[in-house]
Enzyme design. Structure first.
Site, short mmCIF file in Angstrom:
data_model
loop_
_atom_site.label_atom_id
_atom_site.label_comp_id
_atom_site.label_asym_id
_atom_site.label_seq_id
_atom_site.Cartn_x
_atom_site.Cartn_y
_atom_site.Cartn_z
N GLY A 19 0.81 -1.22 0.00
CA GLY A 19 0.00 0.00 0.00
C GLY A 19 0.84 1.26 0.00
CG ASP A 20 5.09 3.11 1.78
OD1 ASP A 20 4.75 4.30 1.83
OD2 ASP A 20 6.27 2.74 1.76
#
EC number: 3.1.26.-
Length: 140
Positions: A19-20
């Site tokens: 997600g980062d």
């Protein structure tokens, strides 16, 4: 025959890991497309969107808007937020860091589960909120 993996079973830190990266790529795309091209300018602008502090603020805003997030999305956020990480942010307290990890977990879950349209909708919402917050700050 391939079977679809249930990404909701993945641990929060693994979701946050992807997600980062995904969120950062979308933000970098946005900044380049908005005309920023100098590396220092890009980096400084990006931190207003991708830092733990920024992600914490965005997540708090998302949670405050009734009906913005589904129950499942809140569950994925909480999975990341409650994950026990053995690292911490350089420039954030533990609570801020954990909320930001939850934010990244939500983005990671939406990406892996191929809910691209929904992920892009939330990222666009985040960009809009950040822009509005920056405009407010510049008026002060």
């Amino acid at each position: 025959m391939t079977t679809e993996k249930d990404w909701s079973l993945l641990n929060g830190l693994a979701l946050a890991y992807i997600g980062d990266a995904i969120y950062e790529v979308y933000i970098r795309d946005y900044l380049i497309q908005s005309g920023k091209t100098r590396p220092n300018q890009l980096h400084k602008s990006a931190t207003k969107y991708v830092s733990a502090k920024a992600q914490n603020a965005l997540m708090q805003q998302m949670l405050a808007v009734d009906g913005l997030l589904t129950e499942n999305e809140i569950t994925m956020y909480k999975r990341g937020r409650n994950s026990k990480s053995h690292t911490s942010a350089k420039n954030a307290d533990i609570t801020t860091y954990r909320v930001a990890t939850g934010f990244e977990s939500l983005m990671g879950y939406l990406h892996l589960s191929k809910q691209t349209e929904r992920m892009e909708e939330l990222i666009q919402w985040c960009i809009q909120q950040t822009e509005e917050d920056q405009n407010e700050q510049s008026k002060k």
